[in-house]
Write a protein that holds these residues in place. Structure first.
Motif, mmCIF file in Angstrom:
data_model
loop_
_atom_site.group_PDB
_atom_site.id
_atom_site.type_symbol
_atom_site.label_atom_id
_atom_site.label_comp_id
_atom_site.label_asym_id
_atom_site.label_seq_id
_atom_site.Cartn_x
_atom_site.Cartn_y
_atom_site.Cartn_z
ATOM 1 N N TYR A 114 0.830 -1.199 0.000
ATOM 2 C CA TYR A 114 0.000 0.000 0.000
ATOM 3 C C TYR A 114 0.866 1.252 0.000
ATOM 4 O O TYR A 114 0.615 2.200 -0.741
ATOM 5 C CB TYR A 114 -0.943 0.022 1.207
ATOM 6 N N GLU B 79 0.754 4.169 -2.631
ATOM 7 C CA GLU B 79 0.456 5.536 -2.188
ATOM 8 C C GLU B 79 1.530 6.507 -2.712
ATOM 9 O O GLU B 79 1.210 7.569 -3.244
ATOM 10 C CB GLU B 79 0.396 5.556 -0.662
ATOM 11 N N VAL C 24 1.067 7.064 -6.445
ATOM 12 C CA VAL C 24 -0.083 7.872 -6.870
ATOM 13 C C VAL C 24 0.132 9.338 -6.508
ATOM 14 O O VAL C 24 -0.292 10.232 -7.242
ATOM 15 C CB VAL C 24 -1.418 7.313 -6.322
ATOM 16 N N TRP D 18 -1.473 16.485 -12.992
ATOM 17 C CA TRP D 18 -2.240 17.733 -13.005
ATOM 18 C C TRP D 18 -1.409 18.894 -13.519
ATOM 19 O O TRP D 18 -1.930 19.835 -14.111
ATOM 20 C CB TRP D 18 -2.829 18.011 -11.630
ATOM 21 N N ARG E 234 -21.480 3.420 -4.324
ATOM 22 C CA ARG E 234 -20.209 2.830 -3.902
ATOM 23 C C ARG E 234 -20.148 1.359 -4.276
ATOM 24 O O ARG E 234 -19.098 0.854 -4.667
ATOM 25 C CB ARG E 234 -20.018 2.982 -2.386
ATOM 26 N N THR F 222 -1.243 16.605 -3.401
ATOM 27 C CA THR F 222 -1.527 16.498 -4.828
ATOM 28 C C THR F 222 -2.935 17.027 -5.078
ATOM 29 O O THR F 222 -3.776 16.988 -4.188
ATOM 30 C CB THR F 222 -1.418 15.045 -5.331
ATOM 31 N N ASP F 223 -3.164 17.514 -6.285
ATOM 32 C CA ASP F 223 -4.493 18.011 -6.629
ATOM 33 C C ASP F 223 -5.496 16.884 -6.830
ATOM 34 O O ASP F 223 -6.698 17.106 -6.818
ATOM 35 C CB ASP F 223 -4.438 18.829 -7.923
ATOM 36 N N GLU F 224 -4.997 15.684 -7.044
ATOM 37 C CA GLU F 224 -5.873 14.550 -7.341
ATOM 38 C C GLU F 224 -6.601 14.105 -6.075
ATOM 39 O O GLU F 224 -5.975 13.753 -5.085
ATOM 40 C CB GLU F 224 -5.027 13.423 -7.924
ATOM 41 N N PHE G 154 -8.212 11.387 -5.082
ATOM 42 C CA PHE G 154 -7.934 10.115 -4.436
ATOM 43 C C PHE G 154 -6.450 9.931 -4.134
ATOM 44 O O PHE G 154 -6.098 9.158 -3.256
ATOM 45 C CB PHE G 154 -8.502 8.964 -5.246
ATOM 46 N N GLY G 155 -5.609 10.629 -4.863
ATOM 47 C CA GLY G 155 -4.204 10.644 -4.488
ATOM 48 C C GLY G 155 -4.083 11.256 -3.103
ATOM 49 O O GLY G 155 -3.366 10.749 -2.221
ATOM 50 N N ALA H 141 -6.497 11.404 -0.871
ATOM 51 C CA ALA H 141 -7.134 10.499 0.093
ATOM 52 C C ALA H 141 -6.189 9.337 0.448
ATOM 53 O O ALA H 141 -6.130 8.915 1.601
ATOM 54 C CB ALA H 141 -8.446 9.965 -0.469
ATOM 55 N N ALA H 142 -5.458 8.841 -0.564
ATOM 56 C CA ALA H 142 -4.521 7.741 -0.303
ATOM 57 C C ALA H 142 -3.478 8.185 0.704
ATOM 58 O O ALA H 142 -3.144 7.464 1.652
ATOM 59 C CB ALA H 142 -3.848 7.314 -1.598
ATOM 60 N N TYR H 143 -2.984 9.410 0.509
ATOM 61 C CA TYR H 143 -1.986 9.934 1.441
ATOM 62 C C TYR H 143 -2.590 10.054 2.838
ATOM 63 O O TYR H 143 -2.002 9.606 3.830
ATOM 64 C CB TYR H 143 -1.483 11.306 0.976
ATOM 65 N N ALA I 151 -16.162 12.476 -2.263
ATOM 66 C CA ALA I 151 -16.188 11.078 -1.835
ATOM 67 C C ALA I 151 -15.146 10.737 -0.785
ATOM 68 O O ALA I 151 -15.315 9.797 -0.011
ATOM 69 C CB ALA I 151 -16.005 10.181 -3.048
ATOM 70 N N ILE J 126 -13.504 8.137 3.522
ATOM 71 C CA ILE J 126 -12.160 7.537 3.657
ATOM 72 C C ILE J 126 -11.475 8.198 4.847
ATOM 73 O O ILE J 126 -10.879 7.538 5.708
ATOM 74 C CB ILE J 126 -11.336 7.753 2.370
ATOM 75 N N LEU K 247 -9.511 3.186 -4.915
ATOM 76 C CA LEU K 247 -9.719 3.964 -3.683
ATOM 77 C C LEU K 247 -11.178 4.368 -3.559
ATOM 78 O O LEU K 247 -11.752 4.384 -2.466
ATOM 79 C CB LEU K 247 -8.832 5.202 -3.696
ATOM 80 N N TYR L 5 -16.106 0.840 3.623
ATOM 81 C CA TYR L 5 -16.231 1.814 4.706
ATOM 82 C C TYR L 5 -17.694 2.128 5.002
ATOM 83 O O TYR L 5 -18.077 2.317 6.159
ATOM 84 C CB TYR L 5 -15.476 3.100 4.350
#
Lengths: 289, 352, 269, 231
Positions: free
Chosen positions: B130, B134, B137, B145, B308, C140-142, C144-145, C147-149, C170, C174, D127, D134
């Protein structure tokens, strides 16, 4: 109290509830029947009511993260538009929207309606940054925001764009949206400002409850979540295929309704168990006191 | 090396995770050896020739022409093909090259499957897979972006306004702008002020673009919220408390519905009153307002669950259909894998 | 926004908007002026805001960090601006207690504003050295990126208090579920109605819609800011009055043209 | 001084937007200004990228626990930036086949497209999908019928969950037509149509007032924490 159950068991349950029906579905190919709710029927009727050759603005306001819910809607809507010989003008307010639009065009138009010509029968004008700012500008000047199509041809040279100067020139606007900017902003900036224009929205489940308050006034019809997509798919299939077998491309949403059902049942079971535990513990405490 | 991937030393857990990943790898290897295998991507090359002509307005137009036309330019694109198409082509002419395996896309597919499983593994606890995903990503999306901002915004909206002929020759041959637009200097100036923060001197003027953004959008949002949310929502709520059907008969259900909507809006508004204690009439209305809020939240929750689960289903479909080739609802391959697996299982059982 | 054929000075289509806008602003500004002149309104208790201090205090006691997420949208969104204002109050309290405050953000403009606000709060609390710009950092602007962090960071740093104040999509759940899993006290505030149910389900306190916008004024405690809250209430009362008037008129209208209709007992589902 | 100028810019920008819908001649301003923000936001990516580089490089050079991940992030960032800005693997656009840079960076087959399809998409959509898990654990934990309010919340969720699938049809489809309003799928629609509409409307009106008040506080400089507060 929740400490009595490791949350990982819940996760495992959810995994099985969703994965097994997909496998079952993949082997048997069966789906549940759908009966359309009024908002989905309204979408269908709004498109049916348009005369042949009308131009429809279709905005792809989502990205891969939400395609599970929204791509089936886009596919069915595109199929319906093509079948009715309407002319979609595709734009996107999300940067990754045009790729999704290209996929839909490739699957539906190039696959099943190969006689339709880009620039004449449909066009993809691509993405424009600016979110709601874009919507504000196209209210008065459509070409300022979308001067070229995705392959670089100026819109002035596209037959499909003839006479279109502002968003109000389209009789029907469809947004397929996953969040911001999306359905709400289309209502705020486009539907409210152009009373004669018909707006339809395909939205994710999370937006549905919020968008509902605009229906049926500022929003003529809506497809809410995968259920809305499945209902619409069924409507379009019934109208186009009749008794024939629907190609698998157009049953995607209905296939996803089986995992949906079992996911929901699991959730309901969890809520019931949670409450049963809560009340039995509370009862025991009351006795102890 | 271990400190490069471990945030805290927990060898026990580390072993557990390695065991899990190995088990998954073994299962995948078994799957890959059954039937037609799994997880391959095929491509075909699309080659189109274009020839140019100058239109009435002096613009050069390129149109697709037959291959080999004199003076034409050919563009080759590599596009996806399905496994079924590959099998059909192989059956027709063995060893053909029109449709072939794409190694980079096959690698991508396996990588995508790894990332998918790595994210799911977080549900069982934080782990190196993970953390690796992480880190990937964060880096990729930040770069992504920046690239999108550059090609979709800075080039067409800023550089193209300031140096149109350069942009036209470089990357936007269809650009309509032909003259230098001095107005574009304003956002450029604001941007430079913003970036001046990276230097020690620029802290103060870095606030100005921020103030500009906050001020203009405060104004813009005030207008849009008042227009669409206050006026339109209030207008939509002005409904008769007594409703009649189209045939002129009294419609009790519609009347109840209307009364509930109007009452619900008023009571919920009462909940948001700040300068009066929630006692007496306001308190009672606010209490009813809370009931409405709770029903609203409950329905939003229910609807979101739908969304979801659909997304989760889509991810499993990716794993089962595109990667593991377990099922084939779209009919993209020729052999039904589940029956192949059943066949293999019975063969193994027979052998035992 | 449609240009009239006669480019008159004032767009007549927008007269209603102008009236409502002026009336709303007038209510708010008048109450503010009154409050400045000494007529400070008494504001009802807002549970989530009273818990801010408790949450910061708890984090200090436990020696664990505080996480503040000002949403994932840019500074053009009023929710982000409101979130930054709440951040300055939280940072002030954290600086006083000398607690660690982490502010990962997903937009670089927000990073700039958040740094300004945290630094000023530290100065005001008399702890200028407490401010560390690297604790307010861009991820990051992303969506889910980011959210992952955040999910990973929560699992590793185990914050004792989490604040989610701004515009969320969303990723709300999380954040909230992972915060809950590490046992943090969680306070959320947003006007993004679709995410409110998740915050309500997973957080200890949630500021709903308008409450969230009121938070900055409430926390500042300044008379003129509190005055604007009363202004909002007056505007709300006016809207309710107009609404009731409109409903009465609509109801009367139903009866006026065909008053001879007899009500029937048919159930129309 | 710099703060006063900032407040003035804020006020002027806001006033321009506030008058623009009413003055036909001012419509263009607001469109222009919206474009400016987008350019500014695109330039701000550089600021974010700089901050990211700085933080990750610091971690990498400190060789603290987990420094390997910082290296991964840095590498991913730089590679993405390079293939995207350099349009690696992008072929020319059909509308201008002779202009090598005319293709879009995310065209099928380009390196940037590959990263998008095989790295960004699976990670972000997984994700997103994780939320299904959740949602389940949040519902199990939080949906307790402790009091009337909590019961309403969970009861509504219950009806919607059942009413929006085939289960609703199975459970209550037998109800006769005169009571069809009580069928779960219709009950779900009624909840959305009546209660949800009323609740959401009030929330939306409240938010609009909140936005207006916040706007005023910002424009007149009452709320200036983004500039460094009152200090």
């Amino acid at each position: 109290m929740s400490g009595t159950l490791d949350r990982r068991w819940i996760y495992l349950g959810m995994m099985l509830a969703v994965a097994l029906p997909i496998l079952w579905n993949g082997v048997t190919g069966k789906t549940f029947p759908e009966s359309p709710t009024p908002p989905s029927q309204a979408c269908f009727d709004a498109i049916e009511a348009l005369p042949e050759g009308s131009r429809v603005l279709m905005s792809f306001d989502y990205d891969p993260a939400s395609e599970g819910e929204l791509s089936p809607m886009a596919t069915s809507l595109m199929r319906h538009l093509m079948h009715k010989r309407l002319k979609p003008v595709v734009i996107a307010l999300w940067p990754l929207g045009p790729t999704k639009a290209e996929e839909t065009i490739a699957n539906v138009i190039k696959g099943d309606f190969p006689d339709r010509v880009s620039g004449k029968d449909f066009v993809n004008l691509g993405f424009q940054t600016g979110g709601e700012g874009v919507l504000k500008v196209i209210g008065t000047d459509f070409r300022k925001q979308f001067p070229l199509d995705r392959s670089g041809t100026p819109v002035d040279r596209l037959p499909i764009m003839e006479g279109i100067t502002k968003v109000g020139d389209f009789p029907l606007v469809i947004t397929i949206s996953a969040g911001y900017p999306g359905g709400k902003e289309w209502v705020q900036y486009v539907s409210s400002a152009n009373p004669g224009l018909v707006l339809l929205a395909g939205v994710t489940g999370v937006q549905a409850s919020q968008i509902y308050s605009y229906y049926p006034g500022q929003l003529r019809g809506m497809l809410a979540a995968i259920k809305g997509a499945a209902e619409y798919e069924a409507l379009v299939s019934a109208a186009i295929d009749g008794d024939r077998v629907t190609p698998p491309l157009y049953t995607e949403a209905r296939r996803r309704m089986a995992p949906q059902l079992f996911g929901h049942l699991l959730l309901i079971a969890l809520i019931i168990i949670g409450n049963a535990v809560y009340f039995s513990q509370r009862g025991r405490k009351a006795v102890a006191q | 090396m271990s400190d490069a991937i471990m945030n805290e030393a927990s060898p026990q857990q580390g072993k557990w995770w390695i065991g899990l990943f190995l088990a998954i790898a073994v299962l995948v290897a078994i799957r890959a050896s059954i039937g037609e295998g799994m997880g391959r991507a095929y491509v075909q090359t699309d080659s189109t020739s274009y020839s140019s002509a100058t239109g009435d307005d002096g613009r050069v137009m390129w149109t697709a022409v037959a291959d080999g036309t004199a003076g034409s330019v050919t563009i080759e694109r590599v596009l996806f093909a399905s496994a079924g198409e590959y099998r059909a082509a192989e059956a027709a002419t063995p060893g053909q090259q029109a449709i072939r395996i794409s190694w980079d896309r096959t690698l991508g597919l396996w990588l995508a499957a790894f990332f998918t499983l790595a994210i799911f593994s977080f549900l069982m606890g934080d782990n190196p897979a993970y953390k690796f995903t992480e880190s990937i990503v964060i880096g990729v999306s930040a770069g992504y972006w920046m690239v999108v901002g550059f090609w979709a915004m800075l080039v067409p909206k800023l550089v193209a306004q300031l140096a149109p002929s350069m942009v036209k020759a470089w990357c936007m041959p269809n650009l309509d702008v032909s003259a230098f637009n001095p107005v574009a200097l304003i956002p450029l100036g604001l941007g430079i002020m913003l970036l001046s923060q990276l230097t020690p001197l620029g802290r103060h003027i870095g606030r100005w673009p921020l103030a500009f953004v906050i001020g203009t959008f405060a104004g813009l949002k005030m207008i849009s919220h008042v227009e669409s949310d206050i006026i339109e929502q209030a207008r939509a709520t002005m409904i008769p408390l007594v409703a009649f059907g189209d045939d002129g008969s009294f419609a009790p259900w519609d009347s109840v519905r209307n009364i509930l909507i109007v009452g619900g809006v008023l009571c919920t508004l009462a909940y948001f009153v700040f300068s009066v204690e929630h006692k007496g009439a306001v308190g009672r209305a606010a209490r009813v307002g809370v009931w409405f809020l709770m029903i609203t939240f409950g329905s939003a929750f229910g609807f979101t669950v739908m969304g979801r689960i659909a997304l989760l289903a889509a991810r499993f479909e990716f794993l089962f259909i595109d990667w593991l080739w377990l099922i084939d609802p779209k009919g993209q391959r020729m052999v039904a894998t589940v029956s192949a697996i059943a066949g293999s299982c019975s063969a193994i059982l027979n052998a035992i | 926004m449609v240009l009239g054929a006669d480019a008159s000075f004032l767009n007549p289509d927008k007269l209603l908007l102008l009236v409502v806008l002026v009336a709303t602003c007038a209510c708010i500004i008048a109450s503010m002026v009154l409050a400045r002149a000494g007529r400070v309104p008494k504001i009802r208790r807002i549970a989530g805001l009273e818990a801010v201090e408790e949450a910061v205090g708890r984090a200090t006691e436990m020696g664990r960090p505080i996480l503040f997420v000002p949403g994932i949208q840019d500074m053009d969104n009023p929710m982000t601006v409101a979130g930054i204002t709440v951040l300055s109050r939280v940072a002030g309290t954290a600086a006083q207690y000398d607690a660690t405050l982490d502010v990962p953000v997903s937009r670089s403009l927000v990073m700039q504003a958040a740094r300004e606000s945290v630094q000023a709060a530290a100065l005001q609390a008399g702890q200028p050295d407490w401010f560390d710009p690297e604790r307010v950092r861009y991820i990051t602007d992303e969506q889910f990126g980011y959210a992952a962090y955040a999910a990973g960071a929560m699992a590793r740093d185990k914050p004792a208090a989490c604040f989610y104040m701004g515009c969320f999509f969303a990723e709300s759940l999380i954040l909230a579920e992972n915060g809950n899993a590490v046992g943090a006290i969680q306070i959320a505030g947003t006007a993004e109605t679709a995410q409110l149910p998740f915050f309500v389900a997973s957080c200890d306190y949630t500021l709903i819609g308008e409450e969230f916008f009121a938070a900055s004024a409430y926390l500042s405690g300044a008379p003129d800011q509190l005055g604007t809250l009363r202004g909002q209430d007056i505007a709300k009362a006016l809207i309710a009055l107009v609404l009731v008037g409109g409903v009465v008129m609509a109801t009367v209208k139903v009866f006026t043209p065909k008053s001879d209709r007899a009500p029937t007992a048919e159930m129309a589902p | 001084m710099s703060r006063s100028i900032a407040l003035l810019i804020c006020l002027l920008g806001g006033l321009t937007m506030l008058v623009s819908p009413f003055l036909p001649m001012a419509t263009e301003w607001s469109n222009e200004v919206t474009d400016w923000f987008n350019i500014l936001a695109a330039m701000a990516f550089v600021l974010g990228g700089g901050s990211l580089l700085k933080v990750q490089l610091m971690r990498l050079s400190a060789r603290g626990p987990g420094w390997g991940y910082s290296a991964v992030t840095l590498l991913a960032f730089i590679v993405t930036l390079w293939v995207g800005l350099g349009k690696v693997g992008v072929v020319a656009d059909p509308s201008a086949p002779t202009v090598a840079w005319s293709g879009k960076p995310d065209d099928e087959g380009s390196a940037f497209w590959w990263i998008y399809l095989y790295v960004m998409t699976p990670i972000t959509s997984t994700l997103f999908a994780v939320l299904a898990f959740y949602v389940a654990s949040a519902a199990f934990r939080a949906f307790r019928a402790k009091n009337l309010e909590a019961t309403l919340l969970l009861g509504t969720a219950f009806v919607i969950l059942l009413g929006r699938t085939f289960a609703g049809v199975v459970l209550t489809g037998w109800l006769p037509d005169w009571a069809s309003g009580l069928r779960l799928e219709n009950l779900a629609v009624t909840i959305m149509d009546v209660f949800n509409t009323a609740g959401n409307r009030a929330i939306i009106i409240g938010i609009a007032l909140g936005v207006a008040a916040t706007g005023i506080r910002l424009l007149i400089g009452l709320d200036r924490s983004y500039l460094g507060g009152d200090a």
